[in-house]
Design a protein around this motif. Structure first.
Motif, PDB file in Angstrom:
ATOM      1  N   ARG A  50       6.185 -56.661 -37.504  1.00 63.22           N
ATOM      2  CA  ARG A  50       5.574 -55.335 -37.325  1.00 63.22           C
ATOM      3  C   ARG A  50       6.467 -54.301 -37.990  1.00 63.22           C
ATOM      4  O   ARG A  50       7.595 -54.068 -37.558  1.00 63.22           O
ATOM      5  CB  ARG A  50       5.385 -55.034 -35.844  1.00 63.22           C
ATOM      6  N   ILE A  63       7.983 -50.783 -39.077  1.00 61.02           N
ATOM      7  CA  ILE A  63       8.154 -49.424 -38.563  1.00 61.02           C
ATOM      8  C   ILE A  63       9.055 -48.678 -39.532  1.00 61.02           C
ATOM      9  O   ILE A  63      10.122 -49.176 -39.902  1.00 61.02           O
ATOM     10  CB  ILE A  63       8.797 -49.423 -37.160  1.00 61.02           C
ATOM     11  N   VAL A 103      14.525 -57.321 -32.362  1.00 66.54           N
ATOM     12  CA  VAL A 103      14.163 -56.324 -33.361  1.00 66.54           C
ATOM     13  C   VAL A 103      15.124 -56.456 -34.534  1.00 66.54           C
ATOM     14  O   VAL A 103      16.310 -56.751 -34.354  1.00 66.54           O
ATOM     15  CB  VAL A 103      14.204 -54.886 -32.777  1.00 66.54           C
ATOM     16  N   ALA A 115      12.536 -49.581 -30.002  1.00 65.41           N
ATOM     17  CA  ALA A 115      11.793 -50.827 -30.199  1.00 65.41           C
ATOM     18  C   ALA A 115      12.276 -51.896 -29.224  1.00 65.41           C
ATOM     19  O   ALA A 115      11.481 -52.685 -28.698  1.00 65.41           O
ATOM     20  CB  ALA A 115      11.953 -51.303 -31.645  1.00 65.41           C
ATOM     21  N   PRO A 154       9.268 -56.389 -34.251  1.00 65.72           N
ATOM     22  CA  PRO A 154       9.365 -55.172 -35.061  1.00 65.72           C
ATOM     23  C   PRO A 154      10.525 -55.242 -36.042  1.00 65.72           C
ATOM     24  O   PRO A 154      11.584 -55.807 -35.731  1.00 65.72           O
ATOM     25  CB  PRO A 154       9.580 -54.070 -34.027  1.00 65.72           C
TER      26      PRO A 154
END
Length: 410
Positions: free
Chosen positions: A198, A200, A139, A233, A173
């Protein structure tokens, strides 16, 4: 400054492949605090962690931590020698920061850490830490973005945001912390999507909780929220053990991060007859100075307030731009240059006469600004009849403070 991944890619090709699961964090302000929160949470959940921060403070070793502690001189020297040898064999001509980054990665690889937490040094896309393989990044995180290092990263928030978002990885993420600019949010989201990541966003809406955090200042709430979102995450990785809520709470409450709104009882290290407290904070740009100013405004400190300041040289950033956020008319200010920085000879203090002139203009006729040649005399002047002295303007000044107190440091 030549930001490039070419040199460190050359270097890492002569070293063992880096394989440790990693959390990679960029940002203008708050990224170091976020790494500290994440590290504390994971350690209290039983993970063996490695953490790399920059700049270092007292010693170049304190930028590389294993299980929350700076690595030993022997471990550092062994790893650094391997890196230096590889650099020489490959004729890679790496910078000091690139050598330090490679040393940290080698330490974490040899230590077989469960999770490594890497703080970007400058920018993101071309920062040396971004040499890590895509598959190890579980992440990415980006803390508050603001104008800083414009000569290198670009003149606008959009340009800087693109550089920070350059750490996003395909299929992974990328968590963006609370931002004050919609332009930054839109730019990062677009960049992460373009990278196949992704996106967030950590909502600014604060959830009610009884959890306390161990770092001072309301701005740390946003950093803590980003840290929690990163851990959440991370927990989507099937091979990792889960982190319980009580472990998150304990990690947030017991975190430490030197030089960020840190209170030090100066009387314990001197022969002064009455208590004097130092508030040490490495605020070095207008955004971090604003966080310090808000914290000071929340304290019952009587006027005039007393400061010791030093500012580092930085293109396109004047001493006044930082000091005008903190200083008020009537304040007392001692200006002092910080000393040589271990392993970073290019880092220099701003001309003290320029800093002094800015301070004099800001505190006005009702205030007082002086120049002192060393930190000890500056502290003695600032502490005269003042129970609180704020030491700020540069983390390198905070490092000098630790060195001054080190013989009697706990």
């Amino acid at each position: 400054m030549d930001l490039s991944l070419a040199r460190i890619r050359c270097l890492t090709s002569f070293l063992p492949r880096y394989t440790r699961p990693t959390i990679h964090i960029a940002g203008t302000n708050g990224k170091g605090s976020t790494t500290a929160f994440v590290d504390s949470i994971l350690r209290h959940a039983g993970f063996l962690t490695g953490r790399f921060n920059s700049p270092h403070l007292v010693s170049i070793r304190d930028s590389i931590l294993l299980d929350g502690h700076p690595i030993s001189p022997d471990d550092y020297n062994q790893a650094f020698q391997s890196v230096a040898t590889a650099n020489q064999i490959g004729d890679c001509r790496c910078t000091n920061f690139e050598l330090q980054t490679a040393t940290a990665l080698l330490v974490f690889e040899r230590g077989f850490v469960d999770v490594a937490i890497l703080e970007v040094g400058l920018g993101g896309r071309l920062d040396a830490t971004n040499v890590i393989p895509d598959d190890v990044v579980l992440v990415s995180g980006i803390s508050s973005i603001d104008l800083d290092h414009q000569a290198v990263l670009g003149d606008t928030l959009e340009q800087i945001a693109v550089e920070k978002a350059g750490i996003a990885r395909t299929g992974r993420p990328c968590v963006l912390g609370v931002q004050s600019s919609q332009e930054v949010m839109d730019t990062v989201q677009k960049s992460v999507s373009a990278a196949g990541g992704r996106f967030i966003y950590v909502s600014e809406q604060v959830q009610q909780t009884r959890t306390t955090i161990g770092l001072q200042g309301t701005h740390q709430v946003s950093n803590a929220k980003l840290a929690v979102a990163l851990v959440e995450a991370l927990m989507q990785t099937p091979s990792l053990r889960q982190v319980r809520l009580e472990q998150v709470a304990r990690g947030l409450s017991l975190v430490t991060w030197p030089g960020r709104l840190e209170w030090i009882n100066y009387s314990k290290y001197t022969d002064r007859g009455r208590d004097t407290w130092l508030l040490a904070d490495g605020a070095h740009n207008p955004a971090s100075a604003e966080a310090l100013a808000q914290y000071l405004a929340s304290l019952p400190i009587s006027r005039p307030r007393s400061f010791v300041v030093s500012i580092s040289q930085s293109p396109l950033k004047s001493p006044r731009s930082t000091l005008e956020v903190i200083l008020l008319a009537g304040d007392r200010v001692a200006v002092v240059p910080f000393g040589p920085v271990d392993g970073m000879p290019w880092v220099k203090p701003h001309d003290p006469t320029v800093v002094l002139q800015a301070a004099k203009e800001l505190v006005g006729a009702s205030g007082e600004a002086v120049m002192r040649g060393d930190l000890g005399s500056a502290l003695n002047w600032a502490a005269d009849d003042h129970p609180v002295v704020v030491v700020t303007g540069s983390l390198y000044l905070i490092a000098d403070l630790y060195r001054l107190l080190l013989p009697r440091w706990p």
